[in-house]
Write a protein that holds these residues in place. Sequence first.
Motif, mmCIF file in Angstrom:
data_model
loop_
_atom_site.group_PDB
_atom_site.id
_atom_site.type_symbol
_atom_site.label_atom_id
_atom_site.label_comp_id
_atom_site.label_asym_id
_atom_site.label_seq_id
_atom_site.Cartn_x
_atom_site.Cartn_y
_atom_site.Cartn_z
ATOM 1 N N ILE A 24 0.870 -1.293 -0.128
ATOM 2 C CA ILE A 24 0.099 0.174 0.077
ATOM 3 C C ILE A 24 1.083 1.143 0.179
ATOM 4 O O ILE A 24 1.816 1.430 0.858
ATOM 5 C CB ILE A 24 -0.979 -0.032 1.201
ATOM 6 C CG1 ILE A 24 -2.082 -1.075 1.138
ATOM 7 C CG2 ILE A 24 -1.898 1.236 1.292
ATOM 8 C CD1 ILE A 24 -2.808 -1.158 0.020
ATOM 9 N N GLY A 25 0.654 2.248 -0.902
ATOM 10 C CA GLY A 25 1.402 3.404 -1.143
ATOM 11 C C GLY A 25 1.007 4.433 -0.116
ATOM 12 O O GLY A 25 0.438 4.121 1.086
ATOM 13 N N VAL A 26 1.040 5.572 -0.536
ATOM 14 C CA VAL A 26 0.980 6.785 0.563
ATOM 15 C C VAL A 26 -0.535 7.249 0.260
ATOM 16 O O VAL A 26 -1.162 7.618 -0.652
ATOM 17 C CB VAL A 26 1.936 8.115 -0.200
ATOM 18 C CG1 VAL A 26 1.658 9.322 0.981
ATOM 19 C CG2 VAL A 26 3.365 7.701 -0.271
ATOM 20 N N ASN B 255 -0.020 14.671 -2.309
ATOM 21 C CA ASN B 255 0.804 14.223 -3.326
ATOM 22 C C ASN B 255 0.893 12.538 -3.106
ATOM 23 O O ASN B 255 2.131 12.418 -2.345
ATOM 24 C CB ASN B 255 2.163 14.926 -3.729
ATOM 25 C CG ASN B 255 2.872 14.435 -5.231
ATOM 26 O OD1 ASN B 255 2.365 13.364 -5.548
ATOM 27 N ND2 ASN B 255 3.639 15.059 -5.570
ATOM 28 N N VAL B 256 0.168 11.661 -3.694
ATOM 29 C CA VAL B 256 0.277 10.267 -3.397
ATOM 30 C C VAL B 256 1.537 9.552 -3.944
ATOM 31 O O VAL B 256 1.813 8.475 -3.665
ATOM 32 C CB VAL B 256 -0.749 9.607 -3.744
ATOM 33 C CG1 VAL B 256 -2.019 10.185 -2.809
ATOM 34 C CG2 VAL B 256 -1.259 9.734 -5.198
ATOM 35 N N TRP C 29 6.495 5.665 -8.065
ATOM 36 C CA TRP C 29 5.553 6.393 -7.464
ATOM 37 C C TRP C 29 5.293 5.983 -5.959
ATOM 38 O O TRP C 29 4.432 6.180 -5.268
ATOM 39 C CB TRP C 29 4.238 6.445 -8.017
ATOM 40 C CG TRP C 29 4.053 7.452 -9.275
ATOM 41 C CD1 TRP C 29 5.097 8.129 -10.059
ATOM 42 C CD2 TRP C 29 3.111 7.615 -10.062
ATOM 43 N NE1 TRP C 29 4.621 8.808 -11.092
ATOM 44 C CE2 TRP C 29 3.391 8.456 -11.206
ATOM 45 C CE3 TRP C 29 1.933 7.284 -9.952
ATOM 46 C CZ2 TRP C 29 2.329 9.100 -11.939
ATOM 47 C CZ3 TRP C 29 0.580 7.638 -10.963
ATOM 48 C CH2 TRP C 29 1.091 8.583 -12.185
ATOM 49 N N ASN C 30 6.431 5.316 -5.612
ATOM 50 C CA ASN C 30 6.544 4.762 -4.282
ATOM 51 C C ASN C 30 5.196 3.695 -4.175
ATOM 52 O O ASN C 30 4.967 3.108 -3.046
ATOM 53 C CB ASN C 30 5.957 5.868 -2.967
ATOM 54 C CG ASN C 30 7.370 6.566 -2.729
ATOM 55 O OD1 ASN C 30 8.374 5.738 -2.275
ATOM 56 N ND2 ASN C 30 7.085 7.742 -2.302
ATOM 57 N N PRO D 3 -9.728 10.808 -4.274
ATOM 58 C CA PRO D 3 -8.680 11.572 -4.816
ATOM 59 C C PRO D 3 -7.547 10.740 -4.614
ATOM 60 O O PRO D 3 -7.313 10.051 -3.871
ATOM 61 C CB PRO D 3 -8.644 12.690 -3.374
ATOM 62 C CG PRO D 3 -10.155 12.476 -3.043
ATOM 63 C CD PRO D 3 -10.596 11.145 -3.234
ATOM 64 N N PRO D 4 -6.527 11.473 -5.596
ATOM 65 C CA PRO D 4 -6.509 12.464 -6.632
ATOM 66 C C PRO D 4 -7.084 12.228 -7.859
ATOM 67 O O PRO D 4 -6.987 13.026 -8.620
ATOM 68 C CB PRO D 4 -4.877 12.912 -6.530
ATOM 69 C CG PRO D 4 -4.394 11.378 -6.641
ATOM 70 C CD PRO D 4 -5.271 10.700 -5.670
#
Length: 291
Positions: A43-45, A62-63, A146-147, A123-124
């Motif tokens: 799972i990312g940001v 900013n994910v 993108w992490n 979002p986003p």
Amino acid sequence: MHRSLPTCLLLLSSVLTALLRAADAPAWQQLLDAQLSRWEVWIGVPHSSVTGLPSDTPQSDNVTKGTPLGLNHDPKKVFSVIEQDGQLVLKITGEIYGGLTTLASYGDYHFSCQVRWGEKKWPPRENLRRDSGLLYHCTGPHGAFWNVWKRCVEFQVQEKDFGDLFMLAGTGGDVRYRDLEVKAQYDPKGIWDPTQPLRPLGRVQRSADHESPHGEWSTLEIYTVGHRAIHLVNGHVVMAIENIRVNQSGSLSSGQIQIQSEGAEVYYRDIKLRPITRFPDNLARAAGFSP
């Protein structure tokens, strides 16, 4: 219609050959079970709008930057398995960017699944087209792009863009295409330019839109043998790639498979894979591959 004996024998031989090939076809390996036992979750940001997280959870507008939640930490149940009509279905809420990744790596295979959109968007991307993706030949660490996602080749799953090609985190490949100003569109009869096969953002557009109407299931397939791959949407070849590679050196022919959460509710079912040693002749011809 009267047919001669030789013609009848030829037809019979063709039928028997097809039956023998079907009998010899490797069995499908089902990848989805109720426990997601063949997968791991990254799972990312979380976007700053996500609620219901522990108070110390890092979030961001900013994910693509910040601190991801990481491996097998999915407090919002972005990925889960439900049952619909007696069949197991992967539910992806889309609320946080993430990837569901096979524990095993695969090469030389035929992958198939069905997908349909839900209604929610987050979002986003709440005002953009619904988006997900099938990532294959995934290698290296989680979060390389993108992490969130690994270095990989992407079979795009976005409204009206099913089968588009993206190359993430340093992969590349050669594609026959037609020039459409700022975009390149896959065309098996198009020009061959190995020096500039991809356009900005590493994208090549699929040849045509074969997505099912909203709310209906679409069948997505990936055939990959060696450093080549073919994308199919509802039985239609929409993309073919040759010389898949990493950082312009060496071929990339295997890796894990990831399914994206990217801001939209989406469902996958009948996720399966079987080994192959060559492309079916009809697909190789449709893809424009040389023998």
